[in-house]
Design a protein around this motif. Sequence first.
Motif, PDB file in Angstrom:
ATOM      1  N   GLU A  60      42.003 -25.815  -1.845  1.00  0.00           N
ATOM      2  CA  GLU A  60      40.845 -25.065  -1.363  1.00  0.00           C
ATOM      3  C   GLU A  60      41.283 -23.938  -0.435  1.00  0.00           C
ATOM      4  OE1 GLU A  60      36.662 -25.685   1.090  1.00  0.00           O
ATOM      5  OE2 GLU A  60      38.059 -27.352   0.902  1.00  0.00           O
ATOM      6  N   SER A  61      42.160 -24.242   0.508  1.00  0.00           N
ATOM      7  CA  SER A  61      42.608 -23.242   1.468  1.00  0.00           C
ATOM      8  C   SER A  61      43.354 -22.100   0.787  1.00  0.00           C
ATOM      9  CB  SER A  61      43.501 -23.908   2.519  1.00  0.00           C
ATOM     10  OG  SER A  61      43.909 -22.965   3.471  1.00  0.00           O
ATOM     11  N   THR A  62      44.263 -22.440  -0.103  1.00  0.00           N
ATOM     12  CA  THR A  62      45.041 -21.423  -0.810  1.00  0.00           C
ATOM     13  C   THR A  62      44.144 -20.526  -1.656  1.00  0.00           C
ATOM     14  OG1 THR A  62      46.975 -22.857  -0.886  1.00  0.00           O
ATOM     15  CG2 THR A  62      46.898 -21.067  -2.489  1.00  0.00           C
ATOM     16  N   THR A  66      43.155 -16.493  -1.168  1.00  0.00           N
ATOM     17  CA  THR A  66      43.449 -15.563  -2.256  1.00  0.00           C
ATOM     18  C   THR A  66      42.186 -14.846  -2.722  1.00  0.00           C
ATOM     19  OG1 THR A  66      45.297 -16.904  -2.992  1.00  0.00           O
ATOM     20  CG2 THR A  66      44.358 -15.373  -4.605  1.00  0.00           C
ATOM     21  N   LEU A  67      41.120 -15.601  -2.914  1.00  0.00           N
ATOM     22  CA  LEU A  67      39.873 -14.990  -3.372  1.00  0.00           C
ATOM     23  C   LEU A  67      39.285 -14.047  -2.327  1.00  0.00           C
ATOM     24  CD1 LEU A  67      38.301 -18.113  -5.097  1.00  0.00           C
ATOM     25  CD2 LEU A  67      39.240 -16.075  -6.231  1.00  0.00           C
ATOM     26  N   THR A  68      39.492 -14.362  -1.055  1.00  0.00           N
ATOM     27  CA  THR A  68      39.032 -13.470   0.013  1.00  0.00           C
ATOM     28  C   THR A  68      39.729 -12.116  -0.118  1.00  0.00           C
ATOM     29  OG1 THR A  68      38.548 -15.308   1.484  1.00  0.00           O
ATOM     30  CG2 THR A  68      38.851 -13.173   2.517  1.00  0.00           C
ATOM     31  N   GLY A  69      40.985 -12.128  -0.539  1.00  0.00           N
ATOM     32  CA  GLY A  69      41.719 -10.887  -0.758  1.00  0.00           C
ATOM     33  C   GLY A  69      41.165 -10.068  -1.910  1.00  0.00           C
ATOM     34  N   MET A  70      40.373 -10.686  -2.745  1.00  0.00           N
ATOM     35  CA  MET A  70      39.775 -10.003  -3.890  1.00  0.00           C
ATOM     36  C   MET A  70      38.287  -9.710  -3.643  1.00  0.00           C
ATOM     37  SD  MET A  70      41.390 -12.552  -6.712  1.00  0.00           S
ATOM     38  CE  MET A  70      41.612 -11.589  -8.188  1.00  0.00           C
ATOM     39  N   PHE A  71      37.825  -9.952  -2.445  1.00  0.00           N
ATOM     40  CA  PHE A  71      36.387  -9.935  -2.148  1.00  0.00           C
ATOM     41  C   PHE A  71      35.710  -8.630  -2.548  1.00  0.00           C
ATOM     42  CE2 PHE A  71      32.886 -12.103  -0.403  1.00  0.00           C
ATOM     43  CZ  PHE A  71      32.066 -11.158   0.187  1.00  0.00           C
ATOM     44  N   SER A  85      33.536 -15.306 -13.172  1.00  0.00           N
ATOM     45  CA  SER A  85      34.738 -14.471 -13.112  1.00  0.00           C
ATOM     46  C   SER A  85      35.905 -15.227 -12.484  1.00  0.00           C
ATOM     47  CB  SER A  85      34.464 -13.192 -12.318  1.00  0.00           C
ATOM     48  OG  SER A  85      33.537 -12.394 -13.013  1.00  0.00           O
ATOM     49  N   ILE A  86      35.638 -15.954 -11.416  1.00  0.00           N
ATOM     50  CA  ILE A  86      36.688 -16.749 -10.771  1.00  0.00           C
ATOM     51  C   ILE A  86      37.202 -17.806 -11.736  1.00  0.00           C
ATOM     52  CG2 ILE A  86      37.164 -18.415  -8.931  1.00  0.00           C
ATOM     53  CD1 ILE A  86      35.104 -16.773  -7.206  1.00  0.00           C
ATOM     54  N   PHE A  87      36.305 -18.470 -12.448  1.00  0.00           N
ATOM     55  CA  PHE A  87      36.726 -19.514 -13.385  1.00  0.00           C
ATOM     56  C   PHE A  87      37.537 -18.931 -14.545  1.00  0.00           C
ATOM     57  CE2 PHE A  87      33.049 -22.484 -11.984  1.00  0.00           C
ATOM     58  CZ  PHE A  87      33.771 -22.848 -10.857  1.00  0.00           C
ATOM     59  N   GLU A  88      37.263 -17.690 -14.927  1.00  0.00           N
ATOM     60  CA  GLU A  88      38.097 -17.021 -15.934  1.00  0.00           C
ATOM     61  C   GLU A  88      39.513 -16.841 -15.385  1.00  0.00           C
ATOM     62  OE1 GLU A  88      37.709 -15.871 -19.228  1.00  0.00           O
ATOM     63  OE2 GLU A  88      36.016 -17.233 -19.093  1.00  0.00           O
ATOM     64  N   ALA A  89      39.624 -16.400 -14.140  1.00  0.00           N
ATOM     65  CA  ALA A  89      40.940 -16.229 -13.519  1.00  0.00           C
ATOM     66  C   ALA A  89      41.648 -17.570 -13.380  1.00  0.00           C
ATOM     67  CB  ALA A  89      40.794 -15.560 -12.157  1.00  0.00           C
ATOM     68  N   ALA A 148      35.963 -21.485  -4.916  1.00  0.00           N
ATOM     69  CA  ALA A 148      35.187 -20.559  -5.750  1.00  0.00           C
ATOM     70  C   ALA A 148      33.718 -20.568  -5.348  1.00  0.00           C
ATOM     71  CB  ALA A 148      35.337 -20.941  -7.227  1.00  0.00           C
ATOM     72  N   PHE A 149      33.175 -21.752  -5.125  1.00  0.00           N
ATOM     73  CA  PHE A 149      31.773 -21.880  -4.733  1.00  0.00           C
ATOM     74  C   PHE A 149      31.537 -21.221  -3.370  1.00  0.00           C
ATOM     75  CE2 PHE A 149      28.013 -24.007  -3.094  1.00  0.00           C
ATOM     76  CZ  PHE A 149      27.172 -24.001  -4.195  1.00  0.00           C
ATOM     77  N   GLU A 150      32.450 -21.466  -2.435  1.00  0.00           N
ATOM     78  CA  GLU A 150      32.304 -20.882  -1.092  1.00  0.00           C
ATOM     79  C   GLU A 150      32.331 -19.356  -1.149  1.00  0.00           C
ATOM     80  OE1 GLU A 150      34.407 -24.776   0.941  1.00  0.00           O
ATOM     81  OE2 GLU A 150      35.598 -22.968   0.614  1.00  0.00           O
ATOM     82  N   ILE A 151      33.257 -18.801  -1.910  1.00  0.00           N
ATOM     83  CA  ILE A 151      33.343 -17.345  -2.046  1.00  0.00           C
ATOM     84  C   ILE A 151      32.096 -16.808  -2.750  1.00  0.00           C
ATOM     85  CG2 ILE A 151      34.576 -15.482  -3.235  1.00  0.00           C
ATOM     86  CD1 ILE A 151      35.987 -16.427  -0.665  1.00  0.00           C
ATOM     87  N   ALA A 152      31.684 -17.463  -3.821  1.00  0.00           N
ATOM     88  CA  ALA A 152      30.533 -16.988  -4.599  1.00  0.00           C
ATOM     89  C   ALA A 152      29.259 -16.941  -3.768  1.00  0.00           C
ATOM     90  CB  ALA A 152      30.332 -17.867  -5.829  1.00  0.00           C
TER      91      ALA A 152
END
Length: 182
Positions: A60-62, A66-71, A85-89, A148-152
């Motif tokens: 989760e942390s990693t 990473t996803l925050t860097g793509m925000f 989109s995240i699940f595709e990645a 993914a859920f947290e970012i979404a």
Amino acid sequence: MSLRENMMKQIDVDAEKSELRVAGQLFAYHCDKFNTRILKGLEDTLGFEKARDLLENSAESTMYDTLTGMFDLFEGSTPEEKLNSIFEAYKVLGHGNISVKEISASGGTATAKPSYMVEGWLENEERWGWGKRENPICHDEAGAIAAAFEIAFGLSKGSAKVTETQCYVTGADSCEFKIEVA
């Protein structure tokens, strides 16, 4: 260009160096059989719950970082578009085919067809005579789904709890994850 296409541009594979970068961050990756031996060793040493928590929290942390860097790629997208989109990645990262069954700001349900961990476990189970598994195995997928859920939904790291409620390794048709916002 679609959100999915923008996300996929953030993933770079260098086969000669065996490197995988997501949003510029280097990821270490191993074969599925090796990862399941690490998982088994952690569970044998720490017990199922502590090993699960360690692996889920680490994933989760990693993935959150990473996803925050793509925000900036997500601006103007709905939570559902972001998750898809995240699940595709995540497919490129070996997490399998994750999809959302139900979703709301308070939680939901995701499913996955066998991931690399499931495939590696089943092969090692047979090869090393580990015996039938009774507990779910997809700890890193649970952590990745939480991120993914947290970012979404624009939540802070650690605010979503994901529990694997059924696992392919234990005989289910697919892996299923319950998502709850803390």
